[in-house]
Design an enzyme around this catalytic site. Structure first.
Site, PDB file in Angstrom:
ATOM      1  N   GLU A 237      -4.864   4.340   5.902  1.00 20.78           N
ATOM      2  CA  GLU A 237      -4.556   4.044   4.496  1.00 20.78           C
ATOM      3  C   GLU A 237      -4.940   5.205   3.572  1.00 20.78           C
ATOM      4  O   GLU A 237      -4.177   5.547   2.666  1.00 20.78           O
ATOM      5  CB  GLU A 237      -5.268   2.751   4.074  1.00 20.78           C
ATOM      6  CG  GLU A 237      -4.916   2.322   2.661  1.00 20.78           C
ATOM      7  CD  GLU A 237      -5.626   1.053   2.243  1.00 20.78           C
ATOM      8  OE1 GLU A 237      -5.474   0.017   2.917  1.00 20.78           O
ATOM      9  OE2 GLU A 237      -6.340   1.094   1.223  1.00 20.78           O
TER      10      GLU A 237
ATOM     11  N   SER B 121     -10.606   0.074   3.231  1.00 25.99           N
ATOM     12  CA  SER B 121      -9.931  -0.166   4.517  1.00 25.99           C
ATOM     13  C   SER B 121      -9.400   1.165   5.035  1.00 25.99           C
ATOM     14  O   SER B 121      -8.688   1.858   4.312  1.00 25.99           O
ATOM     15  CB  SER B 121      -8.755  -1.121   4.335  1.00 25.99           C
ATOM     16  OG  SER B 121      -9.216  -2.318   3.768  1.00 25.99           O
TER      17      SER B 121
ATOM     18  N   ARG C  28       0.818  -1.230   0.000  1.00 27.54           N
ATOM     19  CA  ARG C  28       0.000   0.000   0.000  1.00 27.54           C
ATOM     20  C   ARG C  28       0.846   1.273   0.000  1.00 27.54           C
ATOM     21  O   ARG C  28       0.476   2.279   0.596  1.00 27.54           O
ATOM     22  CB  ARG C  28      -0.955   0.035   1.194  1.00 27.54           C
ATOM     23  CG  ARG C  28      -2.009  -1.016   1.185  1.00 27.54           C
ATOM     24  CD  ARG C  28      -2.934  -0.962  -0.029  1.00 27.54           C
ATOM     25  NE  ARG C  28      -3.779  -2.134  -0.019  1.00 27.54           N
ATOM     26  CZ  ARG C  28      -3.417  -3.295  -0.562  1.00 27.54           C
ATOM     27  NH1 ARG C  28      -2.263  -3.421  -1.212  1.00 27.54           N
ATOM     28  NH2 ARG C  28      -4.217  -4.329  -0.507  1.00 27.54           N
TER      29      ARG C  28
HETATM   30  C1  LIG Z   1     -15.441   0.545  -1.110  1.00 26.00           C
HETATM   31  C2  LIG Z   1     -13.950   0.697  -1.321  1.00 26.00           C
HETATM   32  C3  LIG Z   1     -13.153  -0.430  -1.465  1.00 26.00           C
HETATM   33  C4  LIG Z   1     -11.755  -0.289  -1.688  1.00 26.00           C
HETATM   34  N1  LIG Z   1     -10.997  -1.417  -1.830  1.00 26.00           N
HETATM   35  C5  LIG Z   1      -9.662  -1.304  -2.045  1.00 26.00           C
HETATM   36  C6  LIG Z   1      -8.856  -2.481  -2.205  1.00 26.00           C
HETATM   37  O1  LIG Z   1      -9.334  -3.611  -2.186  1.00 26.00           O
HETATM   38  N2  LIG Z   1      -7.525  -2.309  -2.391  1.00 26.00           N
HETATM   39  C7  LIG Z   1      -6.957  -1.078  -2.433  1.00 26.00           C
HETATM   40  O2  LIG Z   1      -5.722  -1.005  -2.625  1.00 26.00           O
HETATM   41  N3  LIG Z   1      -7.695   0.042  -2.299  1.00 26.00           N
HETATM   42  C8  LIG Z   1      -9.028  -0.035  -2.105  1.00 26.00           C
HETATM   43  N4  LIG Z   1      -9.795   1.093  -1.937  1.00 26.00           N
HETATM   44  C9  LIG Z   1      -9.148   2.416  -1.967  1.00 26.00           C
HETATM   45  C10 LIG Z   1      -9.210   3.123  -3.335  1.00 26.00           C
HETATM   46  O3  LIG Z   1     -10.282   2.680  -4.100  1.00 26.00           O
HETATM   47  C11 LIG Z   1      -7.933   2.946  -4.143  1.00 26.00           C
HETATM   48  O4  LIG Z   1      -6.812   3.421  -3.415  1.00 26.00           O
HETATM   49  C12 LIG Z   1      -8.009   3.695  -5.483  1.00 26.00           C
HETATM   50  O5  LIG Z   1      -6.882   3.394  -6.257  1.00 26.00           O
HETATM   51  C13 LIG Z   1      -8.110   5.212  -5.319  1.00 26.00           C
HETATM   52  O6  LIG Z   1      -8.392   5.748  -6.610  1.00 26.00           O
HETATM   53  P1  LIG Z   1      -9.069   7.153  -6.796  1.00 26.00           P
HETATM   54  O7  LIG Z   1      -9.030   7.447  -8.238  1.00 26.00           O
HETATM   55  O8  LIG Z   1     -10.397   7.166  -6.149  1.00 26.00           O
HETATM   56  O9  LIG Z   1      -8.047   8.088  -6.016  1.00 26.00           O
HETATM   57  P2  LIG Z   1      -8.342   9.417  -5.109  1.00 26.00           P
HETATM   58  O10 LIG Z   1      -9.064   8.965  -3.894  1.00 26.00           O
HETATM   59  O11 LIG Z   1      -9.042  10.405  -5.973  1.00 26.00           O
HETATM   60  O12 LIG Z   1      -6.902   9.864  -4.793  1.00 26.00           O
HETATM   61  C14 LIG Z   1      -6.095   9.124  -3.878  1.00 26.00           C
HETATM   62  C15 LIG Z   1      -4.710   9.775  -3.830  1.00 26.00           C
HETATM   63  O13 LIG Z   1      -4.067   9.614  -5.082  1.00 26.00           O
HETATM   64  C16 LIG Z   1      -3.785  10.889  -5.652  1.00 26.00           C
HETATM   65  N5  LIG Z   1      -4.027  10.765  -7.094  1.00 26.00           N
HETATM   66  C17 LIG Z   1      -5.141  10.340  -7.719  1.00 26.00           C
HETATM   67  N6  LIG Z   1      -4.969  10.324  -9.053  1.00 26.00           N
HETATM   68  C18 LIG Z   1      -3.697  10.757  -9.265  1.00 26.00           C
HETATM   69  C19 LIG Z   1      -2.913  10.979 -10.443  1.00 26.00           C
HETATM   70  N7  LIG Z   1      -3.392  10.756 -11.679  1.00 26.00           N
HETATM   71  N8  LIG Z   1      -1.647  11.452 -10.284  1.00 26.00           N
HETATM   72  C20 LIG Z   1      -1.146  11.700  -9.057  1.00 26.00           C
HETATM   73  N9  LIG Z   1      -1.837  11.510  -7.926  1.00 26.00           N
HETATM   74  C21 LIG Z   1      -3.105  11.034  -8.025  1.00 26.00           C
HETATM   75  C22 LIG Z   1      -4.712  11.876  -4.980  1.00 26.00           C
HETATM   76  O14 LIG Z   1      -4.181  13.175  -4.974  1.00 26.00           O
HETATM   77  C23 LIG Z   1      -4.757  11.280  -3.575  1.00 26.00           C
HETATM   78  O15 LIG Z   1      -3.611  11.648  -2.868  1.00 26.00           O
HETATM   79  C24 LIG Z   1     -11.181   0.999  -1.726  1.00 26.00           C
HETATM   80  C25 LIG Z   1     -11.997   2.128  -1.570  1.00 26.00           C
HETATM   81  C26 LIG Z   1     -13.375   1.983  -1.365  1.00 26.00           C
HETATM   82  C27 LIG Z   1     -14.230   3.200  -1.213  1.00 26.00           C
END
Ligand SMILES: Cc1cc2nc3c(=O)[nH]c(=O)nc-3n(C[C@H](O)[C@H](O)[C@H](O)COP(=O)(O)OP(=O)(O)OC[C@H]3O[C@@H](n4cnc5c(N)ncnc54)[C@H](O)[C@@H]3O)c2cc1C
Length: 348
Positions: A340, A246, A168
């Protein structure tokens, strides 16, 4: 108090899966890569605070919001280069939604993503925390990450050895905000079978032994079933899914520290002789069962690791609950749980 909308300012609560977060000073949606690069360079030249927003599924934004510009990533496109020897090499724009990509890959006979079905968010965020689930991590499939380095304004491509991938985490997460991911290149084996299944619970559901393969489409369905039962698939009217997934990472510790845990605590071998235990187990055994809490922020009724918004929670409510759980686990087990999600404008 829930943050009030401010005239002309977008509430970040409307863009995060926790549905909390105050207003952004400005929000810009960018749909092409040149526009994204240009916008980042211009804002940095002006010294404007910048937040990159993907699907908002790993963000906890404070109630006072973000006093700067939020760039919402909406770039799309998948370039494919398939050959029998190298497999499918696909370069995916940062704004492509992750889970449809997983479904599409399976339909096209590209293996490797299947156990990471049902994870919300966009492709550009996947290298940030080295997204993973059910025994696989994206770092196993990434061959390149193209970025803009905000320290120089130049484009920079990272190969996996340079990405600092770990559980992570990555160098993108440990140097927050410095690199904006433009696209991610994945190299996927060809075939309709999954990669070997490493996660005992998933192997059990599939009726196979750990280490065996199964049809990737069946693995996807099994994972989606398991995740749905744990509230880990976003569902509009299910408050158990109004979360950031998580909330705490699974603690990693030395063998000596692991020996201080109760005999029943789960122990998994991590790299370098370290031991990983289960944050969900610790939380539950510290007295915080499923559904814990009686306010607007509570633990999911399906999984102790998800902090959820029951509909009217503020970021402050979620932080109060997170601190209570952290303190309870520290008191009972001497372990400091690490959040996380990325915290913006707030801290634990
Ligand atoms: C119901 C649920 C289940 C989940 N299950 C998992 C799982 O099984 N495994 C897991 O690893 N995660 C899980 N997650 C967490 C999450 O979905 C992941 O970390 C996902 O990759 C985040 O993507 P996002 O586009 O929503 O990022 P955001 O939430 O929009 O951003 C997260 C971070 O990344 C940065 N960021 C986003 N895009 C970019 C980019 N293009 N360039 C630079 N920085 C960027 C943002 O600034 C921020 O700091 C879960 C979340 C939820 C709500």
């Amino acid at each position: 108090m829930r943050p009030e909308p401010v005239e002309g300012r977008e509430l970040l609560a409307h863009h995060t899966t926790l549905r909390v977060g105050g207003p952004a000073r400005r929000m810009i949606t960018v749909a092409t890569e040149p526009e994204l690069v240009e916008t980042v360079r211009n804002l940095d030249a002006r010294g404007e605070p910048l937040l990159i927003l993907g699907g908002g599924s790993n963000l906890l934004v404070g109630d006072s919001g973000f006093d700067g510009t939020v760039i919402k990533i909406a770039t799309r496109g998948i370039d494919e280069d398939t050959a029998a020897c190298s497999g499918a090499v696909i370069t995916v724009a940062a704004g492509e939604p992750w889970d449809p990509l997983v479904g599409d890959a399976i339909a096209r006979g590209w293996s490797g993503f299947e156990t990471m079905s049902g994870i919300p968010g966009l492709v550009g965020a996947t290298p940030i925390q080295n997204v993973g689930a059910y025994g696989a991590e994206v770092s196993q499939l990434i061959s390149m990450v193209r970025t803009v380095d905000r320290a120089t304004g130049h484009l920079k491509t990272f190969f996996p050895v340079e990405c600092g991938f770990g559980y992570r985490t990555s160098r993108f997460k440990s140097d927050p905000g410095r690199f904006v991911v433009l696209s991610v290149t994945f190299q996927l084996p060809l075939g309709s079978m999954s990669q070997p299944i490493r996660y005992p619970e998933l192997a059990r559901v599939l009726g196979i032994e750990v280490g065996q393969r199964a049809p990737a489409a069946e693995v996807r369905q099994a994972v989606l079933g398991l995740r749905t039962a744990k509230g880990m698939v976003l569902t509009e009217d299910d408050h158990d899914t109004w979360s950031a997934g998580s909330f705490f990472t699974n603690p990693i510790m030395s063998l000596a520290q692991a020996d201080t845990l109760p005999a029943a605590a789960p122990r998994f071998h991590h790299s370098d002789g370290m031991i990983k235990t289960s944050a969900a187990w610790l939380i539950e055994r510290a007295g915080f069962g499923k559904g814990y809490g009686n306010g607007a922020a509570r633990l999911s009724s399906k999984h102790t690791l998800a902090l959820t918004n029951r509909g009217w929670a503020t970021a402050a409510d979620l932080l109060t609950l997170a601190r209570e759980i952290q303190a309870g686990v520290a008191e009972k087990f001497g372990i400091e749980l690490v959040p996380e999600p990325v915290l913006v404008g707030c801290e634990l």
